[in-house]
Design a protein around this motif. Structure first.
Motif, mmCIF file in Angstrom:
data_model
loop_
_atom_site.group_PDB
_atom_site.id
_atom_site.type_symbol
_atom_site.label_atom_id
_atom_site.label_comp_id
_atom_site.label_asym_id
_atom_site.label_seq_id
_atom_site.Cartn_x
_atom_site.Cartn_y
_atom_site.Cartn_z
ATOM 1 N N PRO A 199 0.824 -1.210 0.000
ATOM 2 C CA PRO A 199 0.000 0.000 0.000
ATOM 3 C C PRO A 199 0.855 1.256 0.000
ATOM 4 O O PRO A 199 1.980 1.265 0.495
ATOM 5 C CB PRO A 199 -0.811 -0.123 1.294
ATOM 6 N N THR A 200 0.328 2.319 -0.546
ATOM 7 C CA THR A 200 0.994 3.614 -0.482
ATOM 8 C C THR A 200 0.688 4.249 0.877
ATOM 9 O O THR A 200 -0.131 3.736 1.647
ATOM 10 C CB THR A 200 0.516 4.519 -1.634
ATOM 11 N N PRO A 201 1.344 5.364 1.224
ATOM 12 C CA PRO A 201 1.243 5.894 2.583
ATOM 13 C C PRO A 201 -0.174 6.166 3.077
ATOM 14 O O PRO A 201 -1.001 6.732 2.354
ATOM 15 C CB PRO A 201 2.051 7.196 2.503
ATOM 16 N N PHE A 202 -0.423 5.706 4.300
ATOM 17 C CA PHE A 202 -1.577 6.099 5.114
ATOM 18 C C PHE A 202 -2.926 5.592 4.591
ATOM 19 O O PHE A 202 -3.971 6.107 5.011
ATOM 20 C CB PHE A 202 -1.650 7.629 5.263
ATOM 21 N N ASN A 203 -2.935 4.602 3.697
ATOM 22 C CA ASN A 203 -4.216 4.146 3.161
ATOM 23 C C ASN A 203 -4.099 2.725 2.631
ATOM 24 O O ASN A 203 -2.993 2.187 2.470
ATOM 25 C CB ASN A 203 -4.687 5.081 2.042
ATOM 26 N N THR A 204 -5.246 2.112 2.344
ATOM 27 C CA THR A 204 -5.271 0.802 1.690
ATOM 28 C C THR A 204 -6.119 0.855 0.421
ATOM 29 O O THR A 204 -6.645 -0.169 -0.026
ATOM 30 C CB THR A 204 -5.826 -0.279 2.648
ATOM 31 N N LEU A 205 -6.233 2.053 -0.162
ATOM 32 C CA LEU A 205 -6.925 2.204 -1.441
ATOM 33 C C LEU A 205 -5.954 2.150 -2.611
ATOM 34 O O LEU A 205 -6.205 1.474 -3.611
ATOM 35 C CB LEU A 205 -7.701 3.526 -1.478
ATOM 36 N N LEU A 206 -4.833 2.856 -2.478
ATOM 37 C CA LEU A 206 -3.857 2.958 -3.564
ATOM 38 C C LEU A 206 -2.656 2.074 -3.259
ATOM 39 O O LEU A 206 -2.067 2.169 -2.183
ATOM 40 C CB LEU A 206 -3.415 4.410 -3.731
ATOM 41 N N TRP A 207 -2.289 1.253 -4.257
ATOM 42 C CA TRP A 207 -1.236 0.260 -4.065
ATOM 43 C C TRP A 207 -0.133 0.435 -5.101
ATOM 44 O O TRP A 207 -0.380 0.842 -6.228
ATOM 45 C CB TRP A 207 -1.818 -1.154 -4.164
ATOM 46 N N ARG A 208 1.071 0.099 -4.685
ATOM 47 C CA ARG A 208 2.241 0.141 -5.560
ATOM 48 C C ARG A 208 2.659 -1.284 -5.900
ATOM 49 O O ARG A 208 2.703 -2.160 -5.026
ATOM 50 C CB ARG A 208 3.373 0.877 -4.852
ATOM 51 N N ILE A 209 2.946 -1.508 -7.189
ATOM 52 C CA ILE A 209 3.335 -2.834 -7.663
ATOM 53 C C ILE A 209 4.716 -2.751 -8.285
ATOM 54 O O ILE A 209 4.989 -1.856 -9.093
ATOM 55 C CB ILE A 209 2.323 -3.383 -8.700
ATOM 56 N N VAL A 210 5.608 -3.671 -7.911
ATOM 57 C CA VAL A 210 6.943 -3.768 -8.493
ATOM 58 C C VAL A 210 7.092 -5.164 -9.091
ATOM 59 O O VAL A 210 6.888 -6.167 -8.392
ATOM 60 C CB VAL A 210 8.050 -3.525 -7.456
ATOM 61 N N VAL A 211 7.418 -5.232 -10.376
ATOM 62 C CA VAL A 211 7.609 -6.499 -11.082
ATOM 63 C C VAL A 211 9.083 -6.598 -11.441
ATOM 64 O O VAL A 211 9.618 -5.732 -12.133
ATOM 65 C CB VAL A 211 6.745 -6.566 -12.359
ATOM 66 N N LEU A 212 9.737 -7.645 -10.974
ATOM 67 C CA LEU A 212 11.192 -7.743 -11.045
ATOM 68 C C LEU A 212 11.636 -8.740 -12.111
ATOM 69 O O LEU A 212 11.086 -9.832 -12.230
ATOM 70 C CB LEU A 212 11.737 -8.176 -9.682
#
Length: 339
Positions: A199-212
């Motif tokens: 999750p991005t800061p302070f919430n569970t609405l916006l998420w960050r995805i990293v594909v390696l």
């Protein structure tokens, strides 16, 4: 999680277990127990990598905390016996106050060594390290309970139900984002275990995805509020380790991050970055491992953590993106400006 949250959780757990015996001293004891495992931050393990990867180690291990709780309960029962407090209730309060700390930490992206000395970092990565929506019900229950002491334990129990339900929601939200991410991956053969979601800061609405992948990675943002389920990824160069052999510190960092690291050369300095914590352009953990001499040869050094860049940009863009606004240029701007 942050210290305020851990103290609030410890106090709330103590209040729920104490029942009618609950008072201000019980809440204070619970708050102290809830923050006790994080005292390991004052231990210097010799270098910045060791201090990073060994945090949430022995002091967060269930194999240590459970026997320790029995010892504390025995000492309390021996030297401060109270008719209203049985040994089992004292032990339950102490054990719950201690172990809920690492269990909550496991929901964050920073790995927790729940079974130390057995190697392994546990991370559900479903809540940010500071999340007001988790913490506020706990603080509200404590404040309301102190105003109405006869209902304090009931308020604490209700707050724990609400906060636990929020953790359940975070796992469901992450599962939804993970399904979308796997369906939106670039047309390459990327293993599912090389996808990191947080999750991005302070919430569970916006998420960050990293594909390696080996020499590159993709980064994207996705909100549970998005109308379009397709996730747009930005390709990034991953770099490589330029020295002949990886150092022991690098191996420790790779284990800690599950190899989600990036290598950069900046003005003759070799910098290794943890890709999991922070956002593009503002990653939280960057370490200098080596420096080039006058002949251009790499000279290894004791790893040093670099100061984090000052966060700039309009935070409302992050809020807009969390609420479903999709624009690939805005996404890049958000990633570069917020952590």
């Amino acid at each position: 999680m942050d210290s305020i949250t851990q103290a609030a959780l410890g106090a709330t757990v103590a209040g729920a277990i104490a029942g009618k015996r609950c008072n201000g001293k019980v809440l204070l004891a619970g708050a102290l127990l809830g923050t006790l495992p994080d005292l390991d931050v004052f231990i210097d393990y010799g270098d910045d990598i060791s201090n990073t990867v060994k945090h949430r180690g022995f002091s967060h291990s269930l194999l240590i905390l459970l026997p320790f709780s029995l010892l504390l309960a025995a000492l309390w029962h021996r030297y401060r016996p109270a008719e209203a407090w049985s040994f089992s209730r004292v032990w339950l309060l102490i054990a719950a106050g201690l172990i809920t700390h690492p269990l909550l930490d496991t929901f964050t992206s920073y790995g927790t060594q729940l079974l130390w000395p057995i190697q392994g970092y546990y991370s559900l990565s479903s809540v940010f390290i500071i999340d007001p929506l988790y913490t506020l019900p706990l603080l509200f229950a404590l404040g309301l309970g102190l105003a109405k002491p006869e209902r304090l334990s009931r308020f604490c129990s209700l707050a724990l139900v609400i906060s636990s339900a929020y953790l359940g929601w975070s796992l469901m939200a992450k599962q939804q984002i993970e399904s979308r991410a796997l369906a939106s991956l670039p047309p390459t053969h990327v293993a599912a275990d090389k996808v990191f979601i947080t999750p991005t800061p302070f919430n569970t609405l916006l998420w960050r995805i990293v594909v390696l992948e080996e020499d590159r990675y993709w980064e994207g943002l996705a909100s549970v509020m998005d109308a379009d389920t397709k996730i747009r990824f930005l390709e990034q160069h991953r770099g490589h380790w330029p020295l002949a052999q990886p150092s022991a510190s690098l191996n420790d960092l790779r284990r800690f991050t599950d190899d989600f690291v990036r290598y950069d050369v900046d003005n003759g300095k070799l910098i290794v970055t943890d890709l999991r914590l922070g956002m593009m352009g503002n990653l939280a953990f960057q370490f200098q491992f080596a420096e080039q001499d006058a002949q251009g040869q790499w000279q290894p050094q004791l790893p040093v953590r670099l100061p984090r860049a000052e966060i700039q940009g309009d935070p409302t863009r992050l809020i807009d993106r969390a609420l479903g606004a999709q624009n690939i240029n805005a996404q890049l701007e958000i990633c570069s400006a917020n952590c």
